[in-house]
Design a protein around this motif. Sequence first.
Motif, PDB file in Angstrom:
ATOM      1  N   SER A  46     -75.210  -9.966   5.636  1.00 54.09           N
ATOM      2  CA  SER A  46     -75.148 -10.579   4.550  1.00 54.09           C
ATOM      3  C   SER A  46     -73.731 -11.331   4.770  1.00 54.09           C
ATOM      4  CB  SER A  46     -74.860  -9.542   3.419  1.00 54.09           C
ATOM      5  OG  SER A  46     -76.227  -9.025   3.285  1.00 54.09           O
ATOM      6  N   ALA A  47     -73.637 -12.450   4.124  1.00 58.57           N
ATOM      7  CA  ALA A  47     -72.263 -13.134   4.063  1.00 58.57           C
ATOM      8  C   ALA A  47     -71.547 -12.744   2.825  1.00 58.57           C
ATOM      9  CB  ALA A  47     -72.525 -14.670   3.707  1.00 58.57           C
ATOM     10  N   ASP A  48     -70.249 -12.701   2.955  1.00 62.08           N
ATOM     11  CA  ASP A  48     -69.306 -12.462   1.903  1.00 62.08           C
ATOM     12  C   ASP A  48     -68.575 -13.732   1.526  1.00 62.08           C
ATOM     13  OD1 ASP A  48     -67.585 -11.041   0.073  1.00 62.08           O
ATOM     14  OD2 ASP A  48     -66.694 -10.046   1.795  1.00 62.08           O
ATOM     15  N   ILE A  49     -68.851 -14.367   0.494  1.00 62.96           N
ATOM     16  CA  ILE A  49     -68.408 -15.587  -0.041  1.00 62.96           C
ATOM     17  C   ILE A  49     -67.784 -15.447  -1.286  1.00 62.96           C
ATOM     18  CG2 ILE A  49     -69.058 -17.938  -0.322  1.00 62.96           C
ATOM     19  CD1 ILE A  49     -71.626 -17.342   1.328  1.00 62.96           C
ATOM     20  N   ILE A  50     -66.462 -16.440  -1.323  1.00 61.65           N
ATOM     21  CA  ILE A  50     -65.755 -16.562  -2.813  1.00 61.65           C
ATOM     22  C   ILE A  50     -65.181 -17.748  -2.578  1.00 61.65           C
ATOM     23  CG2 ILE A  50     -63.959 -15.830  -3.809  1.00 61.65           C
ATOM     24  CD1 ILE A  50     -63.797 -13.117  -2.678  1.00 61.65           C
ATOM     25  N   TRP A  51     -65.697 -18.488  -3.746  1.00 59.09           N
ATOM     26  CA  TRP A  51     -65.252 -19.859  -4.026  1.00 59.09           C
ATOM     27  C   TRP A  51     -64.305 -19.836  -5.161  1.00 59.09           C
ATOM     28  CZ3 TRP A  51     -70.246 -18.686  -4.009  1.00 59.09           C
ATOM     29  CH2 TRP A  51     -71.012 -19.008  -5.216  1.00 59.09           C
ATOM     30  N   HIS A  52     -63.511 -20.828  -5.111  1.00 58.85           N
ATOM     31  CA  HIS A  52     -62.386 -20.776  -6.308  1.00 58.85           C
ATOM     32  C   HIS A  52     -62.252 -21.760  -7.107  1.00 58.85           C
ATOM     33  CE1 HIS A  52     -60.798 -17.366  -4.160  1.00 58.85           C
ATOM     34  NE2 HIS A  52     -60.805 -17.960  -2.752  1.00 58.85           N
ATOM     35  N   SER A  53     -63.413 -22.590  -7.306  1.00 61.70           N
ATOM     36  CA  SER A  53     -63.350 -23.572  -8.194  1.00 61.70           C
ATOM     37  C   SER A  53     -65.036 -24.037  -8.478  1.00 61.70           C
ATOM     38  CB  SER A  53     -62.922 -25.051  -7.701  1.00 61.70           C
ATOM     39  OG  SER A  53     -63.428 -25.380  -6.223  1.00 61.70           O
ATOM     40  N   GLU A  54     -65.152 -24.872  -9.328  1.00 57.89           N
ATOM     41  CA  GLU A  54     -66.510 -25.089  -9.825  1.00 57.89           C
ATOM     42  C   GLU A  54     -67.247 -25.860  -8.640  1.00 57.89           C
ATOM     43  OE1 GLU A  54     -68.086 -24.587 -12.609  1.00 57.89           O
ATOM     44  OE2 GLU A  54     -66.697 -23.879 -14.111  1.00 57.89           O
ATOM     45  N   ILE A  55     -68.640 -25.664  -8.637  1.00 55.69           N
ATOM     46  CA  ILE A  55     -69.103 -26.374  -7.629  1.00 55.69           C
ATOM     47  C   ILE A  55     -69.426 -27.988  -7.957  1.00 55.69           C
ATOM     48  CG2 ILE A  55     -71.717 -26.632  -6.765  1.00 55.69           C
ATOM     49  CD1 ILE A  55     -71.983 -23.587  -7.130  1.00 55.69           C
TER      50      ILE A  55
END
Length: 98
Positions: A46-55
């Motif tokens: 499993s990846a552990d992903i965090i993004w901080h802005s809208e797609i």
Amino acid sequence: MKKVVKAKIKWLTAEQGGRTTPLGFGFRYCPIVEFETQDKTGDTWSADIIWHSEIGTDLTTIADFSFFSEEAPFELLAPGSKFNLYEGSRHVAIGYLL
């Protein structure tokens, strides 16, 4: 301490078999990840992903990327490595490490 790298992720449209609803941002997302260079031993991670802005309107985003498990093959986290993200058997995104 686990290794965290930047990744560019392109989400597949619903017509391409991807998600039917977009994800929000600022939270943890842990889909199944498969790297192109990954040894096909049957192990899944499993990846552990965090993004901080809208797609973006082009369905891409830049995110912090790691593995959820401390036992994962962190040697795969090399610049330029390409990967696919899955929710169960559904292919939802493609990406590469920056």
